[in-house]
Design a protein around this motif. Structure first.
Motif, PDB file in Angstrom:
ATOM      1  N   MET A  47       0.834  -1.398  -0.025  1.00  0.00           N
ATOM      2  CA  MET A  47      -0.050   0.060  -0.106  1.00  0.00           C
ATOM      3  C   MET A  47       0.820   0.992  -0.083  1.00  0.00           C
ATOM      4  O   MET A  47       1.962   1.460   0.775  1.00  0.00           O
ATOM      5  N   GLN A  48       0.461   2.163  -0.799  1.00  0.00           N
ATOM      6  CA  GLN A  48       1.195   3.441  -0.811  1.00  0.00           C
ATOM      7  C   GLN A  48       1.278   4.309   0.443  1.00  0.00           C
ATOM      8  O   GLN A  48      -0.125   4.337   1.428  1.00  0.00           O
ATOM      9  N   GLN A  49       2.066   4.414   1.159  1.00  0.00           N
ATOM     10  CA  GLN A  49       2.292   5.028   2.484  1.00  0.00           C
ATOM     11  C   GLN A  49       2.032   6.602   2.298  1.00  0.00           C
ATOM     12  O   GLN A  49       2.299   7.131   1.347  1.00  0.00           O
ATOM     13  N   PRO A  50       1.942   7.378   3.394  1.00  0.00           N
ATOM     14  CA  PRO A  50       2.072   8.768   3.227  1.00  0.00           C
ATOM     15  C   PRO A  50       3.315   9.348   2.768  1.00  0.00           C
ATOM     16  O   PRO A  50       4.396   8.647   2.683  1.00  0.00           O
ATOM     17  N   ILE A  51       3.197  10.476   2.143  1.00  0.00           N
ATOM     18  CA  ILE A  51       4.393  11.030   1.229  1.00  0.00           C
ATOM     19  C   ILE A  51       5.451  11.556   2.098  1.00  0.00           C
ATOM     20  O   ILE A  51       5.025  12.182   2.961  1.00  0.00           O
ATOM     21  N   ARG A  52       6.746  10.991   1.996  1.00  0.00           N
ATOM     22  CA  ARG A  52       7.807  11.439   2.441  1.00  0.00           C
ATOM     23  C   ARG A  52       8.702  12.258   1.784  1.00  0.00           C
ATOM     24  O   ARG A  52       8.792  11.893   0.442  1.00  0.00           O
ATOM     25  N   ILE A  53       9.444  13.428   2.274  1.00  0.00           N
ATOM     26  CA  ILE A  53      10.380  14.318   1.451  1.00  0.00           C
ATOM     27  C   ILE A  53      11.647  13.835   1.771  1.00  0.00           C
ATOM     28  O   ILE A  53      11.999  13.959   3.204  1.00  0.00           O
ATOM     29  N   ALA A  54      12.519  13.720   0.750  1.00  0.00           N
ATOM     30  CA  ALA A  54      13.769  13.245   1.268  1.00  0.00           C
ATOM     31  C   ALA A  54      14.844  14.181   0.437  1.00  0.00           C
ATOM     32  O   ALA A  54      15.255  13.830  -0.805  1.00  0.00           O
ATOM     33  N   ASP A 107      12.237  -9.765  -1.146  1.00  0.00           N
ATOM     34  CA  ASP A 107      12.031 -10.089   0.117  1.00  0.00           C
ATOM     35  C   ASP A 107      12.776  -9.495   1.098  1.00  0.00           C
ATOM     36  O   ASP A 107      12.875  -9.722   2.232  1.00  0.00           O
ATOM     37  N   LEU A 108      14.200  -8.989   0.593  1.00  0.00           N
ATOM     38  CA  LEU A 108      15.156  -8.469   1.409  1.00  0.00           C
ATOM     39  C   LEU A 108      15.126  -7.463   1.142  1.00  0.00           C
ATOM     40  O   LEU A 108      16.103  -6.386   2.020  1.00  0.00           O
ATOM     41  N   VAL A 109      14.216  -6.538   0.464  1.00  0.00           N
ATOM     42  CA  VAL A 109      14.297  -4.864   0.092  1.00  0.00           C
ATOM     43  C   VAL A 109      13.548  -4.257   1.201  1.00  0.00           C
ATOM     44  O   VAL A 109      12.153  -4.676   1.318  1.00  0.00           O
ATOM     45  N   ASP A 110      13.598  -3.017   1.443  1.00  0.00           N
ATOM     46  CA  ASP A 110      12.913  -2.150   2.422  1.00  0.00           C
ATOM     47  C   ASP A 110      12.734  -0.701   1.444  1.00  0.00           C
ATOM     48  O   ASP A 110      11.666  -0.240   2.010  1.00  0.00           O
ATOM     49  N   LEU A 168       7.524   6.699 -15.077  1.00  0.00           N
ATOM     50  CA  LEU A 168       6.482   6.619 -14.613  1.00  0.00           C
ATOM     51  C   LEU A 168       5.735   5.096 -14.405  1.00  0.00           C
ATOM     52  O   LEU A 168       5.299   4.599 -13.783  1.00  0.00           O
ATOM     53  N   ARG A 169       5.940   4.680 -15.611  1.00  0.00           N
ATOM     54  CA  ARG A 169       5.467   3.261 -15.887  1.00  0.00           C
ATOM     55  C   ARG A 169       6.198   2.231 -15.119  1.00  0.00           C
ATOM     56  O   ARG A 169       5.787   1.269 -14.659  1.00  0.00           O
ATOM     57  N   LYS A 170       7.252   2.441 -14.958  1.00  0.00           N
ATOM     58  CA  LYS A 170       8.089   1.468 -14.058  1.00  0.00           C
ATOM     59  C   LYS A 170       7.629   1.664 -12.715  1.00  0.00           C
ATOM     60  O   LYS A 170       7.574   0.715 -11.844  1.00  0.00           O
ATOM     61  N   ILE A 171       7.439   3.144 -12.130  1.00  0.00           N
ATOM     62  CA  ILE A 171       6.978   3.094 -10.888  1.00  0.00           C
ATOM     63  C   ILE A 171       5.552   2.344 -10.571  1.00  0.00           C
ATOM     64  O   ILE A 171       5.587   1.750  -9.668  1.00  0.00           O
ATOM     65  N   ALA A 172       4.685   2.641 -11.566  1.00  0.00           N
ATOM     66  CA  ALA A 172       3.479   1.987 -11.496  1.00  0.00           C
ATOM     67  C   ALA A 172       3.740   0.548 -11.590  1.00  0.00           C
ATOM     68  O   ALA A 172       2.978  -0.406 -10.667  1.00  0.00           O
ATOM     69  N   SER A 173       4.573  -0.201 -12.212  1.00  0.00           N
ATOM     70  CA  SER A 173       4.484  -1.521 -12.201  1.00  0.00           C
ATOM     71  C   SER A 173       5.344  -2.268 -10.803  1.00  0.00           C
ATOM     72  O   SER A 173       4.817  -2.994 -10.196  1.00  0.00           O
ATOM     73  N   ILE A 174       6.158  -1.250 -10.536  1.00  0.00           N
ATOM     74  CA  ILE A 174       7.050  -1.585  -9.103  1.00  0.00           C
ATOM     75  C   ILE A 174       5.812  -1.476  -7.968  1.00  0.00           C
ATOM     76  O   ILE A 174       5.855  -2.041  -6.933  1.00  0.00           O
ATOM     77  N   ARG A 175       4.789  -0.572  -7.973  1.00  0.00           N
ATOM     78  CA  ARG A 175       3.600  -0.361  -7.092  1.00  0.00           C
ATOM     79  C   ARG A 175       2.996  -1.599  -7.010  1.00  0.00           C
ATOM     80  O   ARG A 175       2.720  -2.069  -5.743  1.00  0.00           O
ATOM     81  N   LYS A 176       2.762  -2.245  -8.114  1.00  0.00           N
ATOM     82  CA  LYS A 176       2.004  -3.549  -8.063  1.00  0.00           C
ATOM     83  C   LYS A 176       3.056  -4.563  -7.330  1.00  0.00           C
ATOM     84  O   LYS A 176       2.270  -5.427  -6.643  1.00  0.00           O
ATOM     85  N   MET A 177       3.953  -4.796  -7.672  1.00  0.00           N
ATOM     86  CA  MET A 177       4.930  -5.680  -7.261  1.00  0.00           C
ATOM     87  C   MET A 177       5.103  -5.620  -5.719  1.00  0.00           C
ATOM     88  O   MET A 177       5.059  -6.540  -5.006  1.00  0.00           O
ATOM     89  N   ILE A 178       5.350  -4.341  -5.175  1.00  0.00           N
ATOM     90  CA  ILE A 178       5.133  -4.081  -3.622  1.00  0.00           C
ATOM     91  C   ILE A 178       3.998  -4.465  -2.987  1.00  0.00           C
ATOM     92  O   ILE A 178       3.934  -5.167  -2.132  1.00  0.00           O
ATOM     93  N   ASP A 179       2.742  -4.154  -3.626  1.00  0.00           N
ATOM     94  CA  ASP A 179       1.450  -4.439  -2.921  1.00  0.00           C
ATOM     95  C   ASP A 179       1.313  -6.071  -2.897  1.00  0.00           C
ATOM     96  O   ASP A 179       0.617  -6.624  -1.972  1.00  0.00           O
ATOM     97  N   THR A 188       3.453  -8.072  -2.235  1.00  0.00           N
ATOM     98  CA  THR A 188       4.198  -8.782  -0.957  1.00  0.00           C
ATOM     99  C   THR A 188       3.363  -8.737   0.048  1.00  0.00           C
ATOM    100  O   THR A 188       3.860  -9.364   1.175  1.00  0.00           O
ATOM    101  N   GLY A 189       2.721  -7.548   0.278  1.00  0.00           N
ATOM    102  CA  GLY A 189       2.060  -7.284   1.638  1.00  0.00           C
ATOM    103  C   GLY A 189       3.078  -6.702   2.687  1.00  0.00           C
ATOM    104  O   GLY A 189       2.603  -6.551   3.689  1.00  0.00           O
TER     105      GLY A 189
END
Ligand code: DX5
Ligand code: ZN
Length: 220
Positions: free
Chosen positions: A1-8, A131-134, A155-166, A168-169
């Motif tokens: 799930m997308q978390q609150p936006i953080r600025i780095a 599985d090792l990634v934070d 942007l397309r890559k971000i969208a597909s990684i969002r699905k991969m992350i979600d 994993t739970g």
């Protein structure tokens, strides 16, 4: 799930003669992470910061140090950056012979492990290491310099990684780095990013503008 936006904020755009002050000003201005770009003049065509500087900066803030290693071979420096006070250590798959082993080492050092993907590196590079990634860092410019233009294809890559992350739970930060401004921030967040690295856009206007610059990106 997308978390609150953080600025780095990336301190690559800071005044290097006053880095400790700059980091304290960023914390006061509402930064969430301090993004530290480490470059070796070999993996990328620029030279920046080593573990000694990270260690010297450590007493100046309690914010997490988000250390982005653009050095190759990277493995010999993981321990030094961990000891210097890094909280998140991010490596590129191309920066060593065995990405999985590098991530194992970062975890063994008790740190959060990140993987950074260059614009031409596919999301697939994450398949057998997630599985090792934070944290996953999507480079939206070619690494090496601040002040470059956002590459829209990421942007397309971000969208597909969002699905991969979600799928994993697990809680994994999805960070985007390069060319972030109030306009590209909207696009990156819509695609699924939840941590925005910003160098130029944070430091624009000098220290009295840091808080409004950071708030502007967060509200994007
Ligand atoms: C580039 C670095 C970025 C860079 C971002 O290699 O990884 O963190 O400093 O700078 P801006 O926000 O200016 O594009
Ligand atoms: Zn970076």
């Amino acid at each position: 799930m997308q978390q609150p936006i953080r600025i780095a904020p990336s301190i690559l755009s800071a005044d290097f003669a006053r880095l400790g002050d700059e980091i304290r000003a960023l914390e006061a201005a509402g930064a969430d992470y301090i993004h530290i770009d480490v470059m070796d003049g070999h993996f990328v065509p620029n030279l920046t910061i080593g573990p000694l500087v990270v260690k010297a900066l450590r007493p100046h803030t309690t914010l997490p140090f988000d250390v982005h290693l653009m050095i190759s071979p990277v493995d010999g420096f993981l321990d030094a950056f961990a000891e210097a006070g890094a909280d998140i250590i991010t490596v590129h798959p191309e920066a060593g012979p065995h990405l999985h082993r590098s991530l194992q080492r970062i975890k063994a050092l008790g740190k959060k492990a990140g993987v950074s993907l260059n614009p031409a590196t596919p999301a697939k590079a994450l398949d057998y290491v997630l599985d090792l990634v934070d944290l996953v860092l999507v480079m939206s410019v070619n690494p090496g310099f601040g002040g470059q233009s956002f590459i829209d294809s990421q942007l397309r890559k971000i969208a597909s990684i969002r699905k991969m992350i979600d799928a994993t739970g697990r809680t994994i930060d999805l960070e985007v780095d390069g060319g972030i401004d109030p306009v590209t921030a909207v696009a990156a967040i819509s695609a699924g990013a939840d941590v925005l690295v910003a160098g130029t856009a944070t430091f624009r206007g000098g220290s009295t503008a840091y808080a409004s610059n950071i708030a502007g990106l967060r509200g994007a």
